[in-house]
Design an enzyme around this catalytic site. Structure first.
Site, mmCIF file in Angstrom:
data_model
loop_
_atom_site.group_PDB
_atom_site.id
_atom_site.type_symbol
_atom_site.label_atom_id
_atom_site.label_comp_id
_atom_site.label_asym_id
_atom_site.label_seq_id
_atom_site.Cartn_x
_atom_site.Cartn_y
_atom_site.Cartn_z
ATOM 1 N N CYS A 9 0.939 -1.258 -0.074
ATOM 2 C CA CYS A 9 0.150 0.089 -0.158
ATOM 3 C C CYS A 9 0.732 1.399 -0.076
ATOM 4 C CB CYS A 9 -0.887 0.093 1.143
ATOM 5 S SG CYS A 9 -0.131 -0.134 2.674
ATOM 6 N N ASN A 12 2.281 1.428 4.349
ATOM 7 C CA ASN A 12 2.594 0.014 4.905
ATOM 8 C C ASN A 12 2.441 0.392 6.440
ATOM 9 O OD1 ASN A 12 5.712 -2.153 5.202
ATOM 10 N ND2 ASN A 12 3.536 -2.566 4.852
ATOM 11 N N CYS A 14 -1.156 0.692 7.266
ATOM 12 C CA CYS A 14 -2.821 0.431 7.619
ATOM 13 C C CYS A 14 -2.983 -1.000 6.624
ATOM 14 C CB CYS A 14 -3.559 1.498 7.196
ATOM 15 S SG CYS A 14 -3.295 3.231 8.225
ATOM 16 N N ARG A 15 -3.235 -0.587 5.543
ATOM 17 C CA ARG A 15 -3.760 -1.577 4.565
ATOM 18 C C ARG A 15 -2.966 -3.099 4.367
ATOM 19 N NH1 ARG A 15 -5.191 2.243 -0.243
ATOM 20 N NH2 ARG A 15 -3.281 3.270 0.615
ATOM 21 N N SER A 16 -1.681 -2.578 4.041
ATOM 22 C CA SER A 16 -1.173 -3.841 3.613
ATOM 23 C C SER A 16 -0.417 -4.530 4.890
ATOM 24 C CB SER A 16 0.258 -3.505 2.988
ATOM 25 O OG SER A 16 1.178 -2.607 3.349
ATOM 26 N N ASP A 128 -8.054 4.067 1.543
ATOM 27 C CA ASP A 128 -7.157 4.453 2.205
ATOM 28 C C ASP A 128 -7.916 4.897 3.658
ATOM 29 O OD1 ASP A 128 -5.024 5.460 3.831
ATOM 30 O OD2 ASP A 128 -4.068 6.419 2.176
HETATM 31 P P1 4NP Z 1 -1.710 2.804 4.006
HETATM 32 O O1 4NP Z 1 -2.225 4.208 4.790
HETATM 33 O O2 4NP Z 1 -1.056 3.237 2.908
HETATM 34 O O3 4NP Z 1 -3.019 2.017 4.283
HETATM 35 O O4 4NP Z 1 -0.782 2.302 4.930
HETATM 36 C C1 4NP Z 1 -1.732 5.332 4.742
HETATM 37 C C2 4NP Z 1 -0.766 5.605 5.733
HETATM 38 C C3 4NP Z 1 -0.011 6.722 5.861
HETATM 39 C C4 4NP Z 1 -0.200 7.711 5.107
HETATM 40 C C5 4NP Z 1 -0.911 7.505 3.959
HETATM 41 C C6 4NP Z 1 -1.713 6.224 3.816
HETATM 42 N N1 4NP Z 1 0.603 9.134 5.062
HETATM 43 O O5 4NP Z 1 0.136 9.888 4.104
HETATM 44 O O6 4NP Z 1 1.346 9.129 5.937
#
Ligand code: 4NP
Length: 157
Positions: A9, A12, A14-16, A128
């Protein structure tokens, strides 16, 4: 033969990591753990070394899934190291493909949208949840739970 699976994702955190946790839990339930090596990574490097977001960890834990991975950024070598790379959204897909100039079918065919394996959802992307509320984290796990059954079925074919 052990298959190596990478979930990707943006951050790294949340989703992955959630995908990695759901996949591992399902492997355990089906006694398939020995057949797979599993990891996750982000296309961005802002959270490298961090545990998953506390909201994602808590939501996963409420479903009996402990997320223990630390964030790392994907690198070009991952495209050769892993057998399948499952990305959470279309931006991830573009970012992962742009890691290499080597666009032969062998590399491209490894990289797929996670929700292409959905059984019950029409969505293409795992939204997201980072800037949203609790619903977003529950939605991530609902979508992953459904698509992961499809992924495991295809891997065991
Ligand atoms: P992820 O979510 O891609 O599912 O891990 C996010 C985590 C952090 C950020 C964006 C999306 N960020 O902008 O810091």
């Amino acid at each position: 033969m052990v298959k190596k699976i990478l979930f990707v994702c943006l951050g790294n955190i949340c989703r992955s990591p959630a995908a990695e946790g759901v996949f591992k839990q399902k492997l355990k339930e089906r006694d398939l753990e020995k057949l797979f090596v599993v990891d996750s990574a982000g296309t961005g490097g802002w959270h490298v070394g961090n545990l998953a977001d506390p909201r994602m960890r808590q939501t996963a834990l409420s479903r009996g899934i402990e997320l223990t991975s630390r964030s790392r950024q994907i690198e070009e070598n991952d495209l050769y190291e892993f057998d399948q790379i499952l990305v959470m959204d279309k931006d991830n897909l573009v970012a992962v493909k742009s890691l290499t100039k080597d666009h032969n079918n062998h590399v491209n065919s490894k990289i797929k949208l996670m929700l292409s394996y959905s059984k019950n959802s029409q969505l293409d992307e795992v939204p997201d949840p980072y800037y949203g509320g609790q619903n977003g984290f529950d939605k991530v796990l609902d979508l992953l739970d459904d698509a992961m059954d499809g992924l495991i079925d295809s891997l065991m074919d």
